[in-house]
Write a protein that holds these residues in place. Structure first.
Motif, mmCIF file in Angstrom:
data_model
loop_
_atom_site.group_PDB
_atom_site.id
_atom_site.type_symbol
_atom_site.label_atom_id
_atom_site.label_comp_id
_atom_site.label_asym_id
_atom_site.label_seq_id
_atom_site.Cartn_x
_atom_site.Cartn_y
_atom_site.Cartn_z
ATOM 1 N N GLY A 53 0.789 -1.223 0.000
ATOM 2 C CA GLY A 53 0.000 0.000 0.000
ATOM 3 C C GLY A 53 0.817 1.266 0.000
ATOM 4 O O GLY A 53 0.323 2.332 0.375
ATOM 5 N N GLY A 54 2.081 1.183 -0.424
ATOM 6 C CA GLY A 54 2.939 2.356 -0.418
ATOM 7 C C GLY A 54 3.530 2.671 0.935
ATOM 8 O O GLY A 54 4.193 3.701 1.095
ATOM 9 N N MET A 55 3.304 1.791 1.927
ATOM 10 C CA MET A 55 3.809 2.016 3.286
ATOM 11 C C MET A 55 4.834 0.934 3.634
ATOM 12 O O MET A 55 4.611 -0.252 3.337
ATOM 13 N N PRO A 56 5.950 1.277 4.229
ATOM 14 C CA PRO A 56 6.965 0.275 4.575
ATOM 15 C C PRO A 56 6.393 -0.796 5.495
ATOM 16 O O PRO A 56 5.869 -0.476 6.563
ATOM 17 N N PRO A 57 6.474 -2.071 5.115
ATOM 18 C CA PRO A 57 5.938 -3.138 5.964
ATOM 19 C C PRO A 57 6.881 -3.568 7.071
ATOM 20 O O PRO A 57 6.537 -4.439 7.866
ATOM 21 N N LEU A 58 8.075 -3.010 7.130
ATOM 22 C CA LEU A 58 9.046 -3.368 8.155
ATOM 23 C C LEU A 58 9.740 -2.110 8.642
ATOM 24 O O LEU A 58 9.716 -1.065 7.981
ATOM 25 N N SER A 59 10.354 -2.217 9.795
ATOM 26 C CA SER A 59 11.048 -1.075 10.374
ATOM 27 C C SER A 59 12.271 -0.736 9.527
ATOM 28 O O SER A 59 13.010 -1.619 9.092
ATOM 29 N N LEU A 60 12.483 0.564 9.300
ATOM 30 C CA LEU A 60 13.629 1.000 8.510
ATOM 31 C C LEU A 60 14.885 1.173 9.353
ATOM 32 O O LEU A 60 15.949 1.463 8.807
ATOM 33 N N ALA A 61 14.765 0.990 10.661
ATOM 34 C CA ALA A 61 15.934 1.087 11.539
ATOM 35 C C ALA A 61 16.790 -0.170 11.398
ATOM 36 O O ALA A 61 16.282 -1.272 11.169
ATOM 37 N N GLU A 62 18.086 -0.002 11.511
ATOM 38 C CA GLU A 62 18.994 -1.143 11.412
ATOM 39 C C GLU A 62 18.765 -2.089 12.593
ATOM 40 O O GLU A 62 18.623 -1.655 13.732
ATOM 41 N N PRO A 63 18.707 -3.406 12.333
ATOM 42 C CA PRO A 63 18.518 -4.359 13.428
ATOM 43 C C PRO A 63 19.732 -4.398 14.343
ATOM 44 O O PRO A 63 20.853 -4.060 13.943
ATOM 45 N N THR A 64 19.497 -4.801 15.557
ATOM 46 C CA THR A 64 20.598 -4.899 16.519
ATOM 47 C C THR A 64 21.491 -6.085 16.174
ATOM 48 O O THR A 64 21.144 -6.950 15.367
ATOM 49 N N GLY A 65 22.657 -6.138 16.782
ATOM 50 C CA GLY A 65 23.593 -7.220 16.524
ATOM 51 C C GLY A 65 23.203 -8.540 17.152
ATOM 52 O O GLY A 65 23.954 -9.511 17.080
#
Length: 360
Positions: A53-65
């Motif tokens: 729908g034009g919306m990011p389906p996941l977080s754009l922040a980098e995942p933790t280690g």
């Protein structure tokens, strides 16, 4: 062992690739450009954009280690193919041996009848296992769904509670509708923000009758939610069938403006208004789609009005999509009118002409 998972076919790209794709979308680039930049075909990128729908389906922040990355899984696959043991791989990656052991046991490919570790399959299995599907609020609450749906399409009811059929409107074609009030069933249609705010007033003691306007937009835009009918996007004030990043509307150039026709190429003498002969043009559209062109000389501010008569077929023949403009202000008609007007000026007063990005 984890139970058998469905066959993935060709495993989808890693979340790192998808995250980079949505970051590029947020900067305002087109779907095709974002797809090619991350190394996927443009049909795949278009499918990602439409299904979400034009919306990011996941977080754009980098995942933790804490979690293994795709690069680490590739390293595990290479070392495993060379016969390295679990502890040797763990030392090379600076990970706990238990982490490597569980990774090799849980995410190995088993379709060949034996366990073989492949980075792409392991990444796909890890992404599938990490999903936490959650039932949308409008799916689980029929009362709330009915309330939202009736106010989105502006349903009008008689005294006995039966709905009144609305006026005939253009059918929804699965894409953006023109944001005209006449295209909606009723002028009483509410916006998602109005619905969200009104719920608190009508149901002050019922916490189940609460939903944010963002959740309503997601139910309309995201395919697969199944909460609201997709046709209801025609009831939105914008008429959008997908969310469009604001940066894209600001950065996207018009297709008919090429790189060699830009304002920076205009001579410096035109900017300081020292030399006459540099003109700026614009188009004025009035009632009934009547139009007239204007030419203003930058130095003397002299103004020329360009007559734009309608075509002989105006009002007689139906308009044809991508056909010639019958209103008198299309590209061909404007070109002819400008040529006739400018040809009457002396040559020294015909140096440059600056126009905006209008198609005329």
């Amino acid at each position: 062992m984890r139970p058998a998972m469905r066959s993935p076919g060709r495993p989808e790209p890693s979340r790192m690739v998808q995250r980079q794709f949505w970051r590029l979308i947020a900067t305002g680039v087109t779907t095709v450009e974002a797809s090619l930049a991350v190394g996927v075909s443009w049909p795949v990128g278009t499918r990602w954009f439409r299904h979400a729908g034009g919306m990011p389906p996941l977080s754009l922040a980098e995942p933790t280690g804490r979690y293994l990355t795709f690069a680490e899984r590739e390293e595990i696959a290479l070392m495993r193919a060379k016969g390295a043991g679990v502890r040797q791989i763990a030392r090379a990656l600076q990970r706990d041996p238990g982490t490597i052991s569980r990774e090799l046991r849980r995410n190995a490919a088993t379709r060949s009848g034996k366990q073989e570790y492949r980075a792409t399959v392991a990444q796909w299995k890890a992404q599938q296992a990490a999903k936490r599907p959650k039932v949308a609020k409008l799916v689980g609450n029929a009362r709330l769904r009915e309330y939202v749906q009736e106010r989105l399409d502006g349903t009008v009811r008689r005294a006995d509670g039966t709905p009144v059929a609305g006026p005939d409107t253009p059918g929804w074609k699965g894409r953006k509708m023109k944001p005209h009030r006449a295209d909606r069933h009723w002028a009483t249609a509410w916006s998602p923000q109005q619905i969200s705010s009104r719920l608190r007033l009508e149901f002050p003691d019922d916490e189940s009758m609460r939903i944010s306007h963002e959740a309503i937009y997601q139910a309309l835009f995201i395919q697969g939610r199944g909460a609201l009918r997709r046709e209801l996007v025609a009831c939105l004030r914008t008429g959008r069938a997908l969310r469009e990043p604001r940066a894209r509307t600001r950065n996207k150039p018009q297709g008919h403006v090429t790189a060699d026709v830009v304002l920076s190429e205009r001579p410096a003498e035109a900017a300081d208004r020292a030399v006459p002969g540099h003109w700026e043009g614009d188009l004025i559209i009035g009632t009934g789609r009547s139009a007239i062109g204007t030419l203003v000389e930058r130095s003397s501010r002299s103004t020329l009005l360009v007559h734009l008569p309608r075509s002989e077929a105006w009002g007689e023949k139906p308009t044809v999509k991508n056909g010639p403009s019958l209103g008198g202000y299309g590209a061909v008609a404007m070109n002819a009118a400008l040529t006739a007007s400018m040809a009457q000026l002396p040559e020294q007063l015909r140096l440059t002409l600056t126009w905006d990005r209008g198609k005329e």
